[in-house]
Design a protein around this motif. Sequence first.
Motif, PDB file in Angstrom:
ATOM      1  N   THR A 107      46.986  15.514 -39.487  1.00  0.00           N
ATOM      2  CA  THR A 107      47.586  14.980 -40.705  1.00  0.00           C
ATOM      3  C   THR A 107      49.071  14.734 -40.485  1.00  0.00           C
ATOM      4  O   THR A 107      49.784  15.631 -40.041  1.00  0.00           O
ATOM      5  CB  THR A 107      47.395  15.961 -41.872  1.00  0.00           C
ATOM      6  N   PRO A 108      49.579  13.551 -40.779  1.00  0.00           N
ATOM      7  CA  PRO A 108      50.998  13.281 -40.567  1.00  0.00           C
ATOM      8  C   PRO A 108      51.865  13.961 -41.625  1.00  0.00           C
ATOM      9  O   PRO A 108      51.374  14.444 -42.651  1.00  0.00           O
ATOM     10  CB  PRO A 108      51.088  11.758 -40.673  1.00  0.00           C
ATOM     11  N   VAL A 151      49.730  23.352 -31.779  1.00  0.00           N
ATOM     12  CA  VAL A 151      50.188  23.175 -33.154  1.00  0.00           C
ATOM     13  C   VAL A 151      48.994  23.037 -34.089  1.00  0.00           C
ATOM     14  O   VAL A 151      48.045  22.308 -33.804  1.00  0.00           O
ATOM     15  CB  VAL A 151      51.108  21.941 -33.254  1.00  0.00           C
ATOM     16  N   GLN A 152      49.051  23.748 -35.206  1.00  0.00           N
ATOM     17  CA  GLN A 152      47.959  23.745 -36.169  1.00  0.00           C
ATOM     18  C   GLN A 152      48.185  22.684 -37.241  1.00  0.00           C
ATOM     19  O   GLN A 152      49.266  22.129 -37.369  1.00  0.00           O
ATOM     20  CB  GLN A 152      47.834  25.134 -36.807  1.00  0.00           C
ATOM     21  N   GLU A 153      47.153  22.428 -38.022  1.00  0.00           N
ATOM     22  CA  GLU A 153      47.257  21.488 -39.133  1.00  0.00           C
ATOM     23  C   GLU A 153      48.252  22.001 -40.168  1.00  0.00           C
ATOM     24  O   GLU A 153      48.474  23.196 -40.301  1.00  0.00           O
ATOM     25  CB  GLU A 153      45.902  21.295 -39.792  1.00  0.00           C
ATOM     26  N   GLY A 154      48.830  21.069 -40.930  1.00  0.00           N
ATOM     27  CA  GLY A 154      49.700  21.471 -42.026  1.00  0.00           C
ATOM     28  C   GLY A 154      51.163  21.500 -41.664  1.00  0.00           C
ATOM     29  O   GLY A 154      51.849  22.492 -41.925  1.00  0.00           O
ATOM     30  N   LEU A 155      51.700  20.427 -41.070  1.00  0.00           N
ATOM     31  CA  LEU A 155      53.127  20.358 -40.775  1.00  0.00           C
ATOM     32  C   LEU A 155      53.922  20.319 -42.082  1.00  0.00           C
ATOM     33  O   LEU A 155      53.476  19.750 -43.073  1.00  0.00           O
ATOM     34  CB  LEU A 155      53.447  19.109 -39.960  1.00  0.00           C
ATOM     35  N   ALA A 156      55.119  20.914 -42.064  1.00  0.00           N
ATOM     36  CA  ALA A 156      56.000  20.901 -43.231  1.00  0.00           C
ATOM     37  C   ALA A 156      57.336  20.307 -42.834  1.00  0.00           C
ATOM     38  O   ALA A 156      57.998  20.816 -41.929  1.00  0.00           O
ATOM     39  CB  ALA A 156      56.193  22.308 -43.783  1.00  0.00           C
ATOM     40  N   GLU A 166      64.342  18.314 -40.874  1.00  0.00           N
ATOM     41  CA  GLU A 166      63.818  19.494 -40.185  1.00  0.00           C
ATOM     42  C   GLU A 166      62.291  19.474 -40.251  1.00  0.00           C
ATOM     43  O   GLU A 166      61.698  18.866 -41.136  1.00  0.00           O
ATOM     44  CB  GLU A 166      64.350  20.782 -40.821  1.00  0.00           C
ATOM     45  N   LEU A 167      61.689  20.173 -39.284  1.00  0.00           N
ATOM     46  CA  LEU A 167      60.229  20.262 -39.197  1.00  0.00           C
ATOM     47  C   LEU A 167      59.826  21.692 -38.920  1.00  0.00           C
ATOM     48  O   LEU A 167      60.442  22.366 -38.085  1.00  0.00           O
ATOM     49  CB  LEU A 167      59.697  19.359 -38.083  1.00  0.00           C
ATOM     50  N   TYR A 168      58.786  22.150 -39.621  1.00  0.00           N
ATOM     51  CA  TYR A 168      58.175  23.450 -39.368  1.00  0.00           C
ATOM     52  C   TYR A 168      56.706  23.229 -38.999  1.00  0.00           C
ATOM     53  O   TYR A 168      56.034  22.385 -39.590  1.00  0.00           O
ATOM     54  CB  TYR A 168      58.236  24.348 -40.598  1.00  0.00           C
ATOM     55  N   ALA A 169      56.224  24.023 -38.044  1.00  0.00           N
ATOM     56  CA  ALA A 169      54.819  23.933 -37.643  1.00  0.00           C
ATOM     57  C   ALA A 169      54.317  25.319 -37.260  1.00  0.00           C
ATOM     58  O   ALA A 169      55.049  26.108 -36.649  1.00  0.00           O
ATOM     59  CB  ALA A 169      54.650  22.973 -36.467  1.00  0.00           C
ATOM     60  N   ALA A 170      53.078  25.599 -37.610  1.00  0.00           N
ATOM     61  CA  ALA A 170      52.460  26.871 -37.251  1.00  0.00           C
ATOM     62  C   ALA A 170      51.696  26.716 -35.945  1.00  0.00           C
ATOM     63  O   ALA A 170      51.037  25.697 -35.709  1.00  0.00           O
ATOM     64  CB  ALA A 170      51.523  27.330 -38.360  1.00  0.00           C
ATOM     65  N   VAL A 171      51.798  27.732 -35.090  1.00  0.00           N
ATOM     66  CA  VAL A 171      51.007  27.854 -33.874  1.00  0.00           C
ATOM     67  C   VAL A 171      50.413  29.262 -33.887  1.00  0.00           C
ATOM     68  O   VAL A 171      50.833  30.097 -34.693  1.00  0.00           O
ATOM     69  CB  VAL A 171      51.868  27.631 -32.610  1.00  0.00           C
ATOM     70  N   PRO A 172      49.437  29.567 -33.053  1.00  0.00           N
ATOM     71  CA  PRO A 172      48.865  30.914 -33.086  1.00  0.00           C
ATOM     72  C   PRO A 172      49.947  31.990 -32.908  1.00  0.00           C
ATOM     73  O   PRO A 172      50.643  32.031 -31.899  1.00  0.00           O
ATOM     74  CB  PRO A 172      47.888  30.901 -31.906  1.00  0.00           C
ATOM     75  N   GLY A 173      50.116  32.818 -33.929  1.00  0.00           N
ATOM     76  CA  GLY A 173      51.048  33.938 -33.853  1.00  0.00           C
ATOM     77  C   GLY A 173      52.506  33.612 -34.090  1.00  0.00           C
ATOM     78  O   GLY A 173      53.367  34.485 -33.956  1.00  0.00           O
TER      79      GLY A 173
END
Length: 338
Positions: A107-108, A151-156, A166-173
């Motif tokens: 998702t962009p 990188v997981q779904e759901g970029l902010a 700015e960009l935030y992204a979740a990765v495992p842990g």
Amino acid sequence: MNGDWLVRGRDGRLSVYLFSQDAVLCRAEHGPGGPWDPPRRVGGGQKLHPSVAVGQGSDGYAHLVAWRPTVPGESGLVHSTHFRPRLAALDWNPLGHPDGRGDRTGTPAVAVDAQGRAHVFVRNASGGIGMLAQKEKGGWDPWLDLKGRDVQEGLATVTGESGRVELYAAVPGAILHWSQEEAGAQPVLDEALEAAVRPGTLRALATSPQSTTLYFTDDSGHLCAWRPGAKPATLLTAAGPGPVSAVRCELDGHDCTLLAQRSADGRVAFAAYPTEQEAAGAWWTESGPQLPPDAVVSLTLDETERVVAATSSPSTGQLLLTRRKEEPGLALTAWQEI
């Protein structure tokens, strides 16, 4: 919809962006605070895949980014700009693919800097982040690889009060944070926070001239707030499974951050606290009717700077709206279908 899909245009009118079948639809107030016009299709007749990103610049223009099918088994990103709620949006403009070609990679997300340039972020095939930025005088720069992995779904995305993206992204842990050192520069990966994050729960907000705040839900179900350069703070238990919507507003003369989330019980839960003062605490107050499981909520301020909240349910097509009353506290009007 990734981003705030309830927005106030530069003419003061509110509008909402919704995905229906293979298109983005826009509904807008006929006049500030007035009745709402019927839905209008955004960007012409191109067919789109679900998962659309919305971002808005300080000029009030809305930028939308989506995937469209190209040839069998492949897709490309497209972009449209909507200048005013009651005007037609520009046609969808092709942006290409972060890997040159291929199918959808995620998702962009889109953010708009102080110069009105859209910055598009999306996962690439290697699990990192691809970025495409508008030129100030038209056109687009080439795709950039911002690195990262898993990188997981759901970029902010968020544009700070500085006007930088700015960009935030979740990765495992962990959570990764990219920022621009100056306007127009390539965002760089500058910090990683060790955190067990529930995927799809990131939401970012500009909260001071120096800082942006990321909200996320951890694996234990707590809603946390993090500003890069500091430690995360646990705010309260998340009301429900999805991301929060957040807006800064003035409540009884104080600069506050208001959060909203569809609760596990199906209603909209609100919580407010002094901006960047998580230690002051917050608590949820539920409002409105029970909503379908796929309902989402979005917040904005109207032309009088009053809080407005909307909920949308793709399965039912129901769109509900409430506003803050002109009285102390956070009293809301009755939810109305529009």
